[in-house]
Write a protein that holds these residues in place. Structure first.
Motif, short mmCIF file in Angstrom:
data_model
loop_
_atom_site.label_atom_id
_atom_site.label_comp_id
_atom_site.label_asym_id
_atom_site.label_seq_id
_atom_site.Cartn_x
_atom_site.Cartn_y
_atom_site.Cartn_z
N LYS A 12 8.75 -2.69 -4.95
CA LYS A 12 9.74 -1.97 -4.13
C LYS A 12 9.61 -0.47 -4.32
CE LYS A 12 13.98 -3.66 -4.36
NZ LYS A 12 15.18 -4.36 -4.91
N ASN A 13 9.29 -0.03 -5.53
CA ASN A 13 9.13 1.40 -5.79
C ASN A 13 7.93 1.98 -5.03
OD1 ASN A 13 9.95 3.84 -7.36
ND2 ASN A 13 7.89 3.64 -8.17
N GLN A 14 6.86 1.19 -4.90
CA GLN A 14 5.72 1.64 -4.10
C GLN A 14 6.15 1.93 -2.66
OE1 GLN A 14 3.05 -1.72 -4.77
NE2 GLN A 14 1.80 -0.49 -6.16
N ILE A 15 6.98 1.05 -2.12
CA ILE A 15 7.50 1.24 -0.76
C ILE A 15 8.40 2.48 -0.71
CG2 ILE A 15 9.02 0.23 1.00
CD1 ILE A 15 6.72 -1.55 0.92
N THR A 16 9.28 2.60 -1.68
CA THR A 16 10.22 3.73 -1.71
C THR A 16 9.48 5.06 -1.73
OG1 THR A 16 11.91 2.44 -2.87
CG2 THR A 16 12.08 4.84 -3.02
N GLU A 17 8.50 5.19 -2.63
CA GLU A 17 7.84 6.48 -2.83
C GLU A 17 6.84 6.82 -1.73
OE1 GLU A 17 6.24 6.89 -6.76
OE2 GLU A 17 8.23 6.82 -7.69
N SER A 18 6.33 5.83 -1.02
CA SER A 18 5.31 6.11 -0.01
C SER A 18 5.80 6.00 1.43
CB SER A 18 4.10 5.18 -0.19
OG SER A 18 3.47 5.39 -1.44
N LEU A 19 6.93 5.31 1.65
CA LEU A 19 7.38 5.06 3.02
C LEU A 19 8.81 5.52 3.33
CD1 LEU A 19 6.00 1.45 3.74
CD2 LEU A 19 4.93 3.66 4.27
#
Length: 253
Positions: free
Chosen positions: A147-154
């Motif tokens: 979820k953090n990958q999504i938060t920081e990139s999208l």
């Protein structure tokens, strides 16, 4: 209605004659055997993009994706390919954040956010890859990691921009390791990511985004995976290099 998508990532495989033969076989098989409600995206090496484009241009259910693009618009960056260049030759999609790019080229979430921006600004839709390693999977907060990958990139995008993105979840621990992600494990992550998007953009936006599964999909595993309510297709690696195997995966969708 979410788009049903099966994408084939050829990685660094196939010489030109083999790439052309594979494309021709897939077009013939898809016309004969595959229903028209699925988008088939081919991701060949960049050197073949213009050639493959000519072969698929009369097949409306096929589209083309690059395997990567630069976060820079243009300039003295030898060996790089810009999103503007991809758009200029009719490439509709680009893989961003594939696990191999993250691992071998140390691409950070912040860098990937810039790549997403550049792709969208040039009319190329990102297929944004996310996923966790075995070590991260064994951590009780593995869902939080993805979820953090999504938060920081999208999550800096507007809702309108986000709707131009396809998300591909690839459990790195299930790729080439002998371990297998079950349909239940895949669905758990897909549902969590959709809920995470809903928390930021609302349920209507979350329900419109296609989320693909990318963990060593085969013709045998595809039917159960694709039957899951939050899995909208697959990002296929090795199996996409075999026309019959890949066609059977497409049919499963």
């Amino acid at each position: 209605m979410r788009k049903k998508i099966v994408a084939g990532n050829w990685k660094m495989n196939k010489v030109l004659d083999e790439a052309v033969a594979l494309t021709s076989e897939l077009i013939t098989m898809a016309q004969d055997e595959v229903q028209g409600d699925v988008r088939i995206i081919l991701c060949p090496p960049a050197i073949y993009l213009t050639v493959i484009k000519k072969y698929i241009e009369n097949s409306p259910n096929f589209a083309l994706a690059a395997q990567n693009c630069s976060d820079k618009v243009s300039g003295a960056f030898t060996g790089e390919i810009s999103a503007q260049m991809l758009q200029s030759i009719g490439v509709e999609y680009v893989l961003i954040g594939h696990s191999e790019r993250r691992q071998y080229f140390h691409e950070s979430n912040e860098l990937l956010a810039e790549k997403v921006n550049t792709a969208l600004e040039n009319g190329v839709s990102p297929i944004f890859c996310c996923g966790e390693s075995l070590k991260q999977r064994q951590n009780e907060d593995y869902i939080g990691f993805v979820k953090n990958q999504i938060t920081e990139s999208l999550f800096h995008l507007s809702a309108e921009q986000l709707l131009s993105v396809v998300i591909a979840y690839e459990p790195i621990w299930a790729i080439g390791t002998g371990l297998t992600a079950s349909a239940l494990q895949a669905q758990e992550m897909h549902a969590a990511l959709r809920q995470h998007i809903a928390s930021k953009y609302g349920e209507e936006v979350a329900q419109e985004i296609s989320i693909l599964y990318g963990g060593s999909v085969t013709a045998a595993s595809a039917p159960e995976l694709f039957a899951s309510p939050d899995i909208d297709g697959g990002l296929v690696g090795g199996a996409s290099l075999k026309s019959r195997e890949f066609t059977n995966i497409i049919k499963a969708r």
